[in-house]
Design a protein around this motif. Structure first.
Motif, short mmCIF file in Angstrom:
data_model
loop_
_atom_site.label_atom_id
_atom_site.label_comp_id
_atom_site.label_asym_id
_atom_site.label_seq_id
_atom_site.Cartn_x
_atom_site.Cartn_y
_atom_site.Cartn_z
N ALA A 1 0.87 -1.16 0.03
CA ALA A 1 -0.01 -0.10 0.01
C ALA A 1 0.99 1.37 -0.04
O ALA A 1 1.76 1.45 0.96
CB ALA A 1 -0.93 0.10 1.00
N TYR B 1 -3.63 8.88 -5.01
CA TYR B 1 -4.31 7.51 -5.03
C TYR B 1 -3.47 6.50 -4.54
O TYR B 1 -2.09 6.64 -4.82
CB TYR B 1 -4.88 7.31 -6.29
CG TYR B 1 -4.08 6.72 -7.39
CD1 TYR B 1 -4.21 5.38 -7.70
CD2 TYR B 1 -3.20 7.73 -8.05
CE1 TYR B 1 -3.37 4.62 -8.63
CE2 TYR B 1 -2.51 7.10 -9.23
CZ TYR B 1 -2.45 5.58 -9.55
OH TYR B 1 -1.74 5.27 -10.29
N GLY C 1 -4.60 -0.07 -6.54
CA GLY C 1 -4.69 -1.49 -6.43
C GLY C 1 -4.15 -2.24 -7.43
O GLY C 1 -2.68 -2.41 -7.51
N GLN D 1 -7.41 1.60 -4.12
CA GLN D 1 -7.68 1.37 -2.72
C GLN D 1 -8.35 2.75 -2.29
O GLN D 1 -9.17 2.68 -1.39
CB GLN D 1 -6.70 0.86 -2.04
CG GLN D 1 -5.91 -0.45 -2.47
CD GLN D 1 -4.99 -0.59 -1.52
OE1 GLN D 1 -4.86 -0.56 -0.55
NE2 GLN D 1 -3.96 -1.23 -2.19
N TRP D 2 -7.94 3.79 -2.49
CA TRP D 2 -8.21 5.26 -2.17
C TRP D 2 -7.76 6.23 -3.17
O TRP D 2 -6.93 6.05 -3.87
CB TRP D 2 -7.53 5.57 -0.94
CG TRP D 2 -7.91 6.81 -0.10
CD1 TRP D 2 -9.03 7.05 0.38
CD2 TRP D 2 -7.01 7.74 -0.13
NE1 TRP D 2 -8.93 8.28 0.90
CE2 TRP D 2 -7.60 8.90 0.71
CE3 TRP D 2 -5.58 8.10 -0.69
CZ2 TRP D 2 -7.08 10.12 0.76
CZ3 TRP D 2 -5.27 9.30 -0.40
CH2 TRP D 2 -5.88 10.32 0.29
N PRO E 1 -6.33 5.48 3.86
CA PRO E 1 -5.65 4.17 4.53
C PRO E 1 -4.83 4.25 5.54
O PRO E 1 -3.91 5.18 5.67
CB PRO E 1 -4.90 3.77 3.39
CG PRO E 1 -5.48 4.37 1.98
CD PRO E 1 -5.87 5.68 2.53
#
Length: 154
Positions: free
Chosen positions: A38, A67, A70, A111-112, A137
């Motif tokens: 991540a 961002y 993923g 993921q974000w 996250p």
């Protein structure tokens, strides 16, 4: 890492025509070779332009896109061309900012993601637009976007 993940890219490495609209712009992506980690990716576009939908006059913004990828990474030249395609696009600040974020989320399934649209004054009022997909996250370093409140940005 294999060059195979780059084999589908059409725009990188050659002359590419600037799309005339965001709808015409083609975003490209590659598989994330570090998908097990991540981490944050930041794109800064300090010279973003679009058009006022009422007057046709140019609007200017400093965009910051963060961002946590993923499976996919956006290819940066395609992102640059997509952002440039707003140069002839008439929309309010809020619409431009959120449209960019939503298209990236739909295309990348990160993921974000968060976007900060720091717009220069129009009629004496700067309009800043902020959006994110959810909570930041845990355990990912995401620095402050570094754009001060308006006092003559630049």
């Amino acid at each position: 890492m294999s060059d195979d993940i780059y084999s589908n890219l059409k725009q990188l490495g050659g002359a590419t025509k600037v799309p005339q609209s965001p709808e015409e712009a083609e975003l490209e992506r590659v598989e994330n070779p570090q998908a097990d980690v991540a981490y944050n990716v930041r794109f800064t576009a300090p010279e973003f332009t679009s058009l006022c939908p009422m007057t046709g006059q140019p609007d200017f913004a400093h965009l910051v896109i963060d961002y946590v990828p993923g499976r996919w990474l956006v290819e940066s030249k395609s992102l640059k061309l997509y952002l440039t395609s707003f140069r002839n696009h008439g929309a309010f600040h809020e619409d431009c900012t959120i449209s960019i974020a939503r298209r990236l989320v739909e295309f990348l399934a990160p993921q974000w993601l968060r976007i900060g649209g720091y717009w220069y004054p129009r009629g004496g009022i700067p309009i800043d637009v902020f959006w994110q997909t959810g909570e930041m996250p845990q355990g990912v370093w995401v620095p402050d976007q570094g754009v001060p409140p308006y006092r003559g940005r630049g």
